[in-house]
Design a protein around this motif. Structure first.
Motif, PDB file in Angstrom:
ATOM      1  N   GLY A 113       0.822  -1.195   0.000  1.00  0.00           N
ATOM      2  CA  GLY A 113       0.000   0.000   0.000  1.00  0.00           C
ATOM      3  C   GLY A 113       0.863   1.254   0.000  1.00  0.00           C
ATOM      4  N   LEU A 114       0.348   2.294  -0.635  1.00  0.00           N
ATOM      5  CA  LEU A 114       0.972   3.613  -0.602  1.00  0.00           C
ATOM      6  C   LEU A 114      -0.162   4.620  -0.548  1.00  0.00           C
ATOM      7  CD1 LEU A 114       3.531   5.345  -0.713  1.00  0.00           C
ATOM      8  CD2 LEU A 114       3.326   5.354  -3.201  1.00  0.00           C
ATOM      9  N   GLY A 115      -0.112   5.494   0.449  1.00  0.00           N
ATOM     10  CA  GLY A 115      -1.209   6.427   0.613  1.00  0.00           C
ATOM     11  C   GLY A 115      -2.378   5.766   1.326  1.00  0.00           C
ATOM     12  N   HIS A 116      -3.581   6.258   1.027  1.00  0.00           N
ATOM     13  CA  HIS A 116      -4.763   5.828   1.791  1.00  0.00           C
ATOM     14  C   HIS A 116      -5.279   4.457   1.374  1.00  0.00           C
ATOM     15  CE1 HIS A 116      -6.589   7.502  -1.860  1.00  0.00           C
ATOM     16  NE2 HIS A 116      -7.616   6.721  -1.606  1.00  0.00           N
ATOM     17  N   THR A 117      -4.779   3.875   0.271  1.00  0.00           N
ATOM     18  CA  THR A 117      -5.232   2.550  -0.143  1.00  0.00           C
ATOM     19  C   THR A 117      -4.292   1.476   0.384  1.00  0.00           C
ATOM     20  OG1 THR A 117      -4.009   2.618  -2.221  1.00  0.00           O
ATOM     21  CG2 THR A 117      -6.230   3.508  -2.245  1.00  0.00           C
ATOM     22  N   GLY A 118      -4.849   0.412   0.920  1.00  0.00           N
ATOM     23  CA  GLY A 118      -4.040  -0.650   1.511  1.00  0.00           C
ATOM     24  C   GLY A 118      -3.482  -1.588   0.447  1.00  0.00           C
ATOM     25  N   GLY A 119      -2.379  -2.272   0.781  1.00  0.00           N
ATOM     26  CA  GLY A 119      -1.756  -3.216  -0.127  1.00  0.00           C
ATOM     27  C   GLY A 119      -1.935  -4.648   0.356  1.00  0.00           C
ATOM     28  N   THR A 120      -2.202  -5.558  -0.578  1.00  0.00           N
ATOM     29  CA  THR A 120      -2.441  -6.954  -0.209  1.00  0.00           C
ATOM     30  C   THR A 120      -1.214  -7.591   0.431  1.00  0.00           C
ATOM     31  OG1 THR A 120      -4.081  -7.172  -1.973  1.00  0.00           O
ATOM     32  CG2 THR A 120      -3.174  -9.207  -1.082  1.00  0.00           C
ATOM     33  N   VAL A 121      -0.019  -7.227  -0.027  1.00  0.00           N
ATOM     34  CA  VAL A 121       1.203  -7.775   0.573  1.00  0.00           C
ATOM     35  C   VAL A 121       1.279  -7.418   2.051  1.00  0.00           C
ATOM     36  CG1 VAL A 121       3.723  -7.551   0.637  1.00  0.00           C
ATOM     37  CG2 VAL A 121       2.578  -7.979  -1.521  1.00  0.00           C
ATOM     38  N   ASP A 122       1.001  -6.165   2.394  1.00  0.00           N
ATOM     39  CA  ASP A 122       1.035  -5.743   3.801  1.00  0.00           C
ATOM     40  C   ASP A 122       0.021  -6.520   4.630  1.00  0.00           C
ATOM     41  OD1 ASP A 122       2.984  -3.711   3.343  1.00  0.00           O
ATOM     42  OD2 ASP A 122       1.410  -2.446   2.517  1.00  0.00           O
ATOM     43  N   ILE A 349     -20.025   8.067   4.162  1.00  0.00           N
ATOM     44  CA  ILE A 349     -18.763   7.860   4.896  1.00  0.00           C
ATOM     45  C   ILE A 349     -17.648   8.087   3.881  1.00  0.00           C
ATOM     46  CG2 ILE A 349     -17.370   6.317   6.320  1.00  0.00           C
ATOM     47  CD1 ILE A 349     -19.879   4.623   6.796  1.00  0.00           C
ATOM     48  N   HIS A 350     -16.857   9.109   4.063  1.00  0.00           N
ATOM     49  CA  HIS A 350     -15.834   9.482   3.086  1.00  0.00           C
ATOM     50  C   HIS A 350     -14.664   8.508   3.172  1.00  0.00           C
ATOM     51  CE1 HIS A 350     -12.960  11.874   0.797  1.00  0.00           C
ATOM     52  NE2 HIS A 350     -13.967  12.648   0.424  1.00  0.00           N
ATOM     53  N   ALA A 351     -14.568   7.639   2.178  1.00  0.00           N
ATOM     54  CA  ALA A 351     -13.605   6.534   2.238  1.00  0.00           C
ATOM     55  C   ALA A 351     -12.160   7.018   2.348  1.00  0.00           C
ATOM     56  CB  ALA A 351     -13.771   5.637   1.011  1.00  0.00           C
ATOM     57  N   GLU A 352     -11.790   8.011   1.554  1.00  0.00           N
ATOM     58  CA  GLU A 352     -10.392   8.457   1.585  1.00  0.00           C
ATOM     59  C   GLU A 352     -10.003   8.984   2.960  1.00  0.00           C
ATOM     60  OE1 GLU A 352      -7.243  11.310  -0.863  1.00  0.00           O
ATOM     61  OE2 GLU A 352      -9.367  11.325  -1.388  1.00  0.00           O
ATOM     62  N   ARG A 353     -10.894   9.748   3.590  1.00  0.00           N
ATOM     63  CA  ARG A 353     -10.593  10.288   4.915  1.00  0.00           C
ATOM     64  C   ARG A 353     -10.483   9.173   5.951  1.00  0.00           C
ATOM     65  NH1 ARG A 353     -14.918  15.339   4.872  1.00  0.00           N
ATOM     66  NH2 ARG A 353     -13.951  16.510   3.163  1.00  0.00           N
ATOM     67  N   VAL A 354     -11.308   8.143   5.820  1.00  0.00           N
ATOM     68  CA  VAL A 354     -11.198   6.990   6.724  1.00  0.00           C
ATOM     69  C   VAL A 354      -9.847   6.315   6.529  1.00  0.00           C
ATOM     70  CG1 VAL A 354     -12.120   4.708   7.290  1.00  0.00           C
ATOM     71  CG2 VAL A 354     -13.689   6.618   6.881  1.00  0.00           C
ATOM     72  N   GLY A 355      -9.435   6.147   5.269  1.00  0.00           N
ATOM     73  CA  GLY A 355      -8.131   5.555   4.995  1.00  0.00           C
ATOM     74  C   GLY A 355      -6.991   6.359   5.587  1.00  0.00           C
ATOM     75  N   LEU A 412     -12.178  11.499  12.593  1.00  0.00           N
ATOM     76  CA  LEU A 412     -13.082  10.416  12.204  1.00  0.00           C
ATOM     77  C   LEU A 412     -14.527  10.899  12.111  1.00  0.00           C
ATOM     78  CD1 LEU A 412     -11.828   7.255  14.116  1.00  0.00           C
ATOM     79  CD2 LEU A 412     -12.093   7.508  11.645  1.00  0.00           C
ATOM     80  N   LEU A 413     -14.964  11.698  13.065  1.00  0.00           N
ATOM     81  CA  LEU A 413     -16.343  12.206  13.019  1.00  0.00           C
ATOM     82  C   LEU A 413     -16.581  13.018  11.755  1.00  0.00           C
ATOM     83  CD1 LEU A 413     -16.896  13.255  16.751  1.00  0.00           C
ATOM     84  CD2 LEU A 413     -17.936  11.311  15.540  1.00  0.00           C
TER      85      LEU A 413
END
Length: 441
Positions: A113-122, A349-355, A412-413
């Motif tokens: 992962g790099l940034g707000h999106t997760g990586g499967t390897v991690d 729910i704003h996905a990028e902000r949650v990430g 988060l809120l």
């Protein structure tokens, strides 16, 4: 040929020949063209674009720049599945063993992962001892013996892409659809599966923010696959809110295990079953969608899908007991609940902000090479459309300290939007693109 002439030609908006593209990629891979000239060419592509033939030529040249595994020469059919990335996207962790449990081999090379999106390897490395850095021989051996391999990307595959992506990252040339398509597809062609399913995410938590951009990226990649002889389909799927409930590495592994037990959240479970069934139909392993869905359900109910994940984890050095007993996965020392600030329906729910919030807990990287804490993350207690009373559980924070939790509460809120009236969540799958249709709903 001269690099400056190719740069000038693309700058002027002209199409490059196959020979020019092949020469440029080969010379750059062997360091006969300096970074500053390749950076100029990449910027010219960003401004002027590439047609489908140019993009396919670039992809094939990048695929040929290094080692090619040609896995379909060992097993057939053998499938690959790729997601462009999102928040809470643990689909590969469930789909790959599910398809393998249905008798179709899955060869998966995946990234961090790099940034707000997760990586499967991690996420995979949350499992104690599991190795994702495999040699060519190990990759092929595990695939042949177990019908499934989950590995990190090899530097020997499509090295031109590695060099070009590093340059794009620091020259503001990442957001070019032809360059994104060539980067993804060059690695897929180098692996050499017989069938590929692409999951192109769109929305607040994805790199593609609009349906139009996601459709165009999906269309080009399907076209590249067709030109290269790799049967490719693409699904354009929603990433406005996080997928499922878990955001964070070990938490997402646990949710993938729940999906394989038939106990996962409805949205991500639906998407996993759909993609698994699609791969069975694509390969001809199931004659109809109904039969494919029946086989997917049977693989879950019989326990074969979960057993396949444990089997391949053990083959790659991981602890299979953590798959059978996910409570043994790494666990954060502090778990704290954020409650709903008001009564009402969750409207968004704003996905990028949650990430980004999960990253601040240690679940992701702000810079390439940053360490991550596999234990940390977020568990959403409710999704869009759910009604909560003020004070009801909203987000469970898995953190390293109480101070981190306290610092994150307002952030988060701010990810949530509320409504006094009922709210319907949008569709999960917008469209499926196939080689013949390139845009069937």
């Amino acid at each position: 040929m001269q690099a400056v002439e190719i740069i000038q030609k693309k700058r002027n908006g002209d199409a490059l020949t196959t020979e020019e593209i092949n020469w440029l990629v080969e010379q750059y891979t062997h360091e006969h063209i300096p970074d500053y000239q390749m950076a100029a060419w990449l910027m010219a592509v960003c401004w002027r674009g590439m047609d489908d033939r140019e993009t396919s030529d670039l992809t094939l040249a990048m695929a040929r720049s290094g080692e090619q595994l040609r896995v379909c020469e060992r097993l057939k059919p053998v499938v690959d599945k790729h997601s462009t990335g999102g928040v809470g996207d643990k689909v590969t962790l469930a789909v790959a063993p599910l398809v393998a449990a249905c008798g179709v081999a899955v060869a998966k090379m995946t990234g961090r992962g790099l940034g707000h999106t997760g990586g499967t390897v991690d996420k995979l490395e949350s499992i104690s001892g599991l190795r994702t850095a495999l040699t060519r021989e190990e990759f092929l051996s595990i695939l042949q013996e177990h019908g499934l391999v989950l590995a990190g990307q090899s530097a020997e595959l499509a090295p031109a892409d590695g060099k070009m992506y590093a340059l794009r990252d620091v020259t503001a040339t990442v957001e070019s659809i032809p360059l994104i398509a060539a980067s993804i597809m060059s690695k897929k062609l180098a692996v050499g599966a017989s069938h590929l399913l692409l999951d192109v995410k769109v929305g607040a938590g994805a790199f593609m923010k609009t349906r139009e951009a996601a459709h165009e990226l999906a269309r080009i990649m399907v076209e590249i696959g067709q030109r290269a002889g790799l049967y490719t389909e693409a699904a354009v799927t929603a990433m406005e809110q996080p997928l499922g409930r878990a955001v964070g590495n070990a938490l997402e592994v646990a949710e993938a295990i729940a999906i394989l037990r038939g106990e996962g959240p409805a949205d991500v479970s639906q998407l996993c079953r759909h993609e698994a069934a699609e791969l069975l139909v694509m390969t001809g392993s199931a004659p109809t969608r109904e039969e494919a869905e029946r086989r997917v359900q049977e693989a879950i109910e019989s326990g074969r899908a979960l057993a396949k994940l444990a089997e391949v984890c053990e083959a790659q050095g991981g602890d299979p007991q953590q798959i059978e007993q996910p409570e043994r996965l790494p666990r954060a020392p502090v778990i704290s609940m954020l409650t709903a600030p008001c009564s009402g329906y969750i409207a968004a729910i704003h996905a990028e902000r949650v990430g980004l919030a999960a990253m601040r807990l240690g679940a992701g990287r702000f810079r390439k090479g940053d360490p991550i804490d596999h234990r940390t993350g977020l568990l959403l207690q409710a999704k869009v459309g759910d009604y909560l009373q003020a004070g009801d559980p909203l987000v469970e924070m898995h953190a390293r300290s109480e101070e981190e939790c306290a610092a994150l509460r307002q952030e988060l809120l701010a990810c949530y939007r509320w409504s006094e009236t009922p709210v319907q969540s949008g569709p999960l799958i917008y469209e499926i693109l196939t080689p013949s249709q390139k845009g069937a709903s």
